[in-house]
Scaffold this motif. Structure first.
Motif, PDB file in Angstrom:
ATOM      1  N   GLY A 116      40.055  52.989  39.640  1.00 25.45           N
ATOM      2  CA  GLY A 116      38.752  53.462  40.090  1.00 25.45           C
ATOM      3  C   GLY A 116      38.503  54.905  39.702  1.00 25.45           C
ATOM      4  N   ALA A 117      39.564  55.727  39.717  1.00 26.82           N
ATOM      5  CA  ALA A 117      39.430  57.108  39.265  1.00 26.82           C
ATOM      6  C   ALA A 117      39.076  57.158  37.785  1.00 26.82           C
ATOM      7  CB  ALA A 117      40.719  57.873  39.534  1.00 26.82           C
ATOM      8  N   ALA A 118      39.726  56.310  36.997  1.00 27.73           N
ATOM      9  CA  ALA A 118      39.447  56.265  35.560  1.00 27.73           C
ATOM     10  C   ALA A 118      38.016  55.797  35.298  1.00 27.73           C
ATOM     11  CB  ALA A 118      40.452  55.357  34.863  1.00 27.73           C
ATOM     12  N   GLN A 119      37.536  54.831  36.082  1.00 32.43           N
ATOM     13  CA  GLN A 119      36.142  54.391  35.933  1.00 32.43           C
ATOM     14  C   GLN A 119      35.179  55.560  36.106  1.00 32.43           C
ATOM     15  OE1 GLN A 119      36.179  51.313  39.087  1.00 32.43           O
ATOM     16  NE2 GLN A 119      35.437  49.902  37.522  1.00 32.43           N
ATOM     17  N   SER A 120      35.442  56.377  37.130  1.00 32.31           N
ATOM     18  CA  SER A 120      34.558  57.494  37.447  1.00 32.31           C
ATOM     19  C   SER A 120      34.598  58.533  36.332  1.00 32.31           C
ATOM     20  CB  SER A 120      34.985  58.133  38.771  1.00 32.31           C
ATOM     21  OG  SER A 120      35.194  57.144  39.765  1.00 32.31           O
ATOM     22  N   TYR A 121      35.783  58.805  35.831  1.00 32.81           N
ATOM     23  CA  TYR A 121      35.950  59.761  34.738  1.00 32.81           C
ATOM     24  C   TYR A 121      35.200  59.279  33.496  1.00 32.81           C
ATOM     25  CZ  TYR A 121      38.515  63.176  31.849  1.00 32.81           C
ATOM     26  OH  TYR A 121      38.864  64.200  31.017  1.00 32.81           O
ATOM     27  N   ASP A 122      35.372  58.001  33.183  1.00 31.20           N
ATOM     28  CA  ASP A 122      34.674  57.431  32.032  1.00 31.20           C
ATOM     29  C   ASP A 122      33.166  57.550  32.180  1.00 31.20           C
ATOM     30  OD1 ASP A 122      37.110  56.767  30.999  1.00 31.20           O
ATOM     31  OD2 ASP A 122      36.912  54.607  31.295  1.00 31.20           O
ATOM     32  N   ALA A 123      32.649  57.316  33.403  1.00 28.81           N
ATOM     33  CA  ALA A 123      31.206  57.421  33.638  1.00 28.81           C
ATOM     34  C   ALA A 123      30.725  58.842  33.375  1.00 28.81           C
ATOM     35  CB  ALA A 123      30.872  57.003  35.073  1.00 28.81           C
ATOM     36  N   GLY A 124      31.508  59.846  33.803  1.00 29.60           N
ATOM     37  CA  GLY A 124      31.119  61.224  33.546  1.00 29.60           C
ATOM     38  C   GLY A 124      31.019  61.523  32.061  1.00 29.60           C
ATOM     39  N   GLN A 125      31.975  61.000  31.290  1.00 33.28           N
ATOM     40  CA  GLN A 125      31.927  61.192  29.836  1.00 33.28           C
ATOM     41  C   GLN A 125      30.686  60.528  29.241  1.00 33.28           C
ATOM     42  OE1 GLN A 125      35.920  61.372  27.644  1.00 33.28           O
ATOM     43  NE2 GLN A 125      36.322  59.849  29.229  1.00 33.28           N
ATOM     44  N   THR A 126      30.408  59.313  29.689  1.00 32.56           N
ATOM     45  CA  THR A 126      29.237  58.595  29.188  1.00 32.56           C
ATOM     46  C   THR A 126      27.957  59.361  29.474  1.00 32.56           C
ATOM     47  OG1 THR A 126      30.290  56.435  29.433  1.00 32.56           O
ATOM     48  CG2 THR A 126      27.886  56.471  29.440  1.00 32.56           C
ATOM     49  N   HIS A 127      27.848  59.889  30.680  1.00 32.82           N
ATOM     50  CA  HIS A 127      26.593  60.542  31.058  1.00 32.82           C
ATOM     51  C   HIS A 127      26.437  61.905  30.387  1.00 32.82           C
ATOM     52  CE1 HIS A 127      26.776  57.728  34.737  1.00 32.82           C
ATOM     53  NE2 HIS A 127      26.049  57.210  33.771  1.00 32.82           N
ATOM     54  N   TYR A 128      27.545  62.596  30.099  1.00 30.67           N
ATOM     55  CA  TYR A 128      27.384  63.820  29.312  1.00 30.67           C
ATOM     56  C   TYR A 128      26.904  63.466  27.907  1.00 30.67           C
ATOM     57  CZ  TYR A 128      28.014  67.837  26.432  1.00 30.67           C
ATOM     58  OH  TYR A 128      27.748  68.841  25.544  1.00 30.67           O
ATOM     59  N   THR A 129      27.543  62.489  27.290  1.00 31.36           N
ATOM     60  CA  THR A 129      27.179  62.113  25.919  1.00 31.36           C
ATOM     61  C   THR A 129      25.708  61.719  25.838  1.00 31.36           C
ATOM     62  OG1 THR A 129      29.437  61.347  25.515  1.00 31.36           O
ATOM     63  CG2 THR A 129      27.719  60.534  24.035  1.00 31.36           C
ATOM     64  N   ARG A 130      25.241  61.014  26.843  1.00 23.21           N
ATOM     65  CA  ARG A 130      23.861  60.516  26.823  1.00 23.21           C
ATOM     66  C   ARG A 130      22.844  61.607  27.121  1.00 23.21           C
ATOM     67  NH1 ARG A 130      23.004  55.426  30.536  1.00 23.21           N
ATOM     68  NH2 ARG A 130      24.472  54.618  28.975  1.00 23.21           N
ATOM     69  N   TYR A 131      23.173  62.525  28.032  1.00 24.72           N
ATOM     70  CA  TYR A 131      22.181  63.478  28.531  1.00 24.72           C
ATOM     71  C   TYR A 131      22.557  64.931  28.253  1.00 24.72           C
ATOM     72  CZ  TYR A 131      20.671  59.311  31.089  1.00 24.72           C
ATOM     73  OH  TYR A 131      20.240  58.032  31.427  1.00 24.72           O
ATOM     74  N   ALA A 132      23.339  65.178  27.223  1.00 22.68           N
ATOM     75  CA  ALA A 132      23.805  66.533  26.939  1.00 22.68           C
ATOM     76  C   ALA A 132      22.655  67.511  26.740  1.00 22.68           C
ATOM     77  CB  ALA A 132      24.703  66.532  25.700  1.00 22.68           C
ATOM     78  N   SER A 133      21.529  67.032  26.248  1.00 19.68           N
ATOM     79  CA  SER A 133      20.405  67.940  25.981  1.00 19.68           C
ATOM     80  C   SER A 133      19.803  68.529  27.250  1.00 19.68           C
ATOM     81  CB  SER A 133      19.310  67.197  25.205  1.00 19.68           C
ATOM     82  OG  SER A 133      18.768  66.134  25.983  1.00 19.68           O
ATOM     83  N   LEU A 134      20.133  67.965  28.413  1.00 23.61           N
ATOM     84  CA  LEU A 134      19.538  68.425  29.673  1.00 23.61           C
ATOM     85  C   LEU A 134      20.373  69.504  30.359  1.00 23.61           C
ATOM     86  CD1 LEU A 134      18.420  65.041  31.281  1.00 23.61           C
ATOM     87  CD2 LEU A 134      17.040  66.653  29.977  1.00 23.61           C
ATOM     88  N   VAL A 135      21.561  69.786  29.853  1.00 18.96           N
ATOM     89  CA  VAL A 135      22.465  70.697  30.553  1.00 18.96           C
ATOM     90  C   VAL A 135      22.975  71.778  29.602  1.00 18.96           C
ATOM     91  CG1 VAL A 135      23.170  68.963  32.232  1.00 18.96           C
ATOM     92  CG2 VAL A 135      24.456  69.200  30.094  1.00 18.96           C
ATOM     93  N   ASN A 136      23.416  72.877  30.207  1.00 21.10           N
ATOM     94  CA  ASN A 136      24.107  73.940  29.491  1.00 21.10           C
ATOM     95  C   ASN A 136      24.988  74.677  30.486  1.00 21.10           C
ATOM     96  OD1 ASN A 136      22.440  76.007  30.775  1.00 21.10           O
ATOM     97  ND2 ASN A 136      20.810  75.334  29.361  1.00 21.10           N
ATOM     98  N   SER A 137      25.644  75.721  30.050  1.00 27.83           N
ATOM     99  CA  SER A 137      26.614  76.389  30.914  1.00 27.83           C
ATOM    100  C   SER A 137      25.985  77.002  32.154  1.00 27.83           C
ATOM    101  CB  SER A 137      27.357  77.473  30.128  1.00 27.83           C
ATOM    102  OG  SER A 137      26.437  78.409  29.588  1.00 27.83           O
ATOM    103  N   SER A 138      24.695  77.291  32.119  1.00 28.92           N
ATOM    104  CA  SER A 138      24.016  77.855  33.296  1.00 28.92           C
ATOM    105  C   SER A 138      23.135  76.833  34.002  1.00 28.92           C
ATOM    106  CB  SER A 138      23.179  79.070  32.880  1.00 28.92           C
ATOM    107  OG  SER A 138      22.202  78.701  31.924  1.00 28.92           O
TER     108      SER A 138
END
Length: 432
Positions: A116-138
């Motif tokens: 279950g921990a790995a599932q959650s980690y994988d989801a975080g990677q997926t959502h960064y890859t998909r929505y990277a344009s919406l976020v930055n360091s600040s």
């Protein structure tokens, strides 16, 4: 009340910030895992599709269930008792029962399992890859979690996966708000004590699907005296042992696909009559989160008199507006209440307890498997604010606020949510 995430890092036993896991192949045929209802490992209900031409995503609202877990304390006791009841048989007919000679109950209680921990980690990677344009360091995602250890661990692992996918460009998003489940909490179904349970409906379905399995096992295991409730318990040992030990459980081999289809409908009924459309006090338990969603979509203060925490929601540090990415972590029953409050996955009538409708859209494995996620994407479509809702990557039709093509304007969506905006049309007052 709020607790800072730093206070819970010590018990996040499966936080995976220093490793890069991938949820392993459990070795069980996918066709079987789909029949495990809310205990199914996450799978996409559809392939993700990009927004329509001319539309650009400018805000994401993620609602995610915790990853795979051990059984609850009460369920675990029932599972163990039923298994030991079967072990008490005088003899067994069939090699599929051989494992019982040295089997013992080894599952923990309530907590996230490593898978279950790995599932959650994988989801975080997926959502960064998909929505990277919406976020930055600040401008990192704003994270909240309900105050349950497995939910908090899920949020922390998602955050670690999100940061890792950025290849060092971003630090881990902080889990800023952890909402106490003993108080007003839009991420848990804990505030409607008068809501009926689903026991009558699940018992009725057990009377339909379990007797033939009961007879078969009792014929194979003379003296075991297995009952209908034991059948349901033993079936559930298959998914729980499989996700806990990351290999096929020997319990799976005692049952057929038809048996698992019976379990699937048993779990579908459970959620439908717990916090879904089949419970008159089910959908109202999702109203608070819907009103928080409306606030985020419109950049306006929260208007709600149900289960929102007004102290948190009125403070910009704990409920900021104007963010591009929000991520909330919760439980399956609360997600079902939210789906029902919004009006997605509507049914033509209550689910039958005497036969399963194969044409229903209410399949819990597609709605709230372990690590399920609903995403509301707000989009700029040529100057018009539109949105679409995806559940496990399947775009929902939204016929209640658009043409049924999976997209409607934010204004029309807000207008369509009269149930939430009216605090449940007076139903909330019946909760206590």
């Amino acid at each position: 009340m709020m607790r800072q995430a730093a206070n819970v890092l010590a018990f996040a036993s499966f936080a995976l910030a220093d490793v890069q896991p991938t949820a392993p192949d459990l070795g069980v045929p996918f066709s079987i895992t789909q029949y495990w209802g809310a205990y199914s490992p996450y799978y996409n209900a559809a392939n993700y599709t990009a927004p329509p031409d001319g539309c650009t995503i400018n805000q994401v609202n993620l609602l995610q269930r915790h990853g795979a877990r051990y059984p609850t304390s009460s369920d675990g006791k029932d599972f163990k008792a039923s298994a030991e009841q079967l072990q008490s048989a005088k003899s067994f007919n069939g090699s599929q029962y051989d494992f019982l000679s040295n089997w013992s109950y080894q599952l923990g209680e309530d907590d996230l399992v490593p898978f279950g921990a790995a599932q959650s980690y994988d989801a975080g990677q997926t959502h960064y890859t998909r929505y990277a344009s919406l976020v930055n360091s600040s401008n990192l995602p704003f994270l909240r979690a309900s105050d349950s250890e497995r939910v908090v661990e899920t949020a922390l692992n998602w955050s670690a996966g999100f940061a890792f996918a950025s290849s060092g460009a971003l630090s881990s998003p902080q889990l800023t708000v952890i909402i106490d489940q003993s108080t007003n909490d839009t991420l848990d179904d804990n505030m409607c004590p008068n809501a009926a349970s689903s026991d009558d409906e699940t018992d009725a379905w057990k009377d339909v699907f379990a007797p033939s399995i009961e007879d078969r096992i009792n014929n194979d295991a003379p003296g075991a005296s297995i009952g209908k409730s034991d059948v349901a318990n033993l079936l559930q040992l298959c998914p729980f042992e499989t996700v806990a030990f990351e290999q096929p459980s020997p319990w799976c081999n005692l049952f057929t696909q038809d048996d698992f289809e019976g379990l699937e409908y048993y779990l579908d009924i459970d959620d439908f009559y717990s916090t879904g459309y089949g419970n008159s006090l089910g959908p109202v338990q999702g109203v608070g989160w819907v009103n928080e969603l409306i606030a985020r979509l419109t950049d306006q203060p929260v208007q709600d008199a149900t289960q929102t925490n007004s102290t948190l929601d009125s403070d910009p540090s704990t409920f900021p507006l104007g963010q591009s990415f929000y991520a909330d972590f919760t439980h399956d029953h609360e997600m079902i209440a939210i789906y029902s409050a919004i009006g997605i996955f509507p049914q033509s009538g209550n689910l039958s307890t005497s036969e399963a409708d194969p044409n229903r859209t209410w399949f819990i494995s597609r709605l709230v498997p372990f690590s399920a996620r609903m995403i509301v994407e707000r989009m700029d479509c040529g100057g018009t604010a539109n949105l679409r809702i995806l559940v496990n990557d399947a775009v929902q039709p939204l016929a209640f606020c658009g043409s049924g093509n999976g997209q409607c304007t934010v204004t029309d969506f807000v207008q369509s949510q009269s149930f939430a905006r009216s605090n449940g049309n007076g139903v909330w007052s019946q909760c206590s």
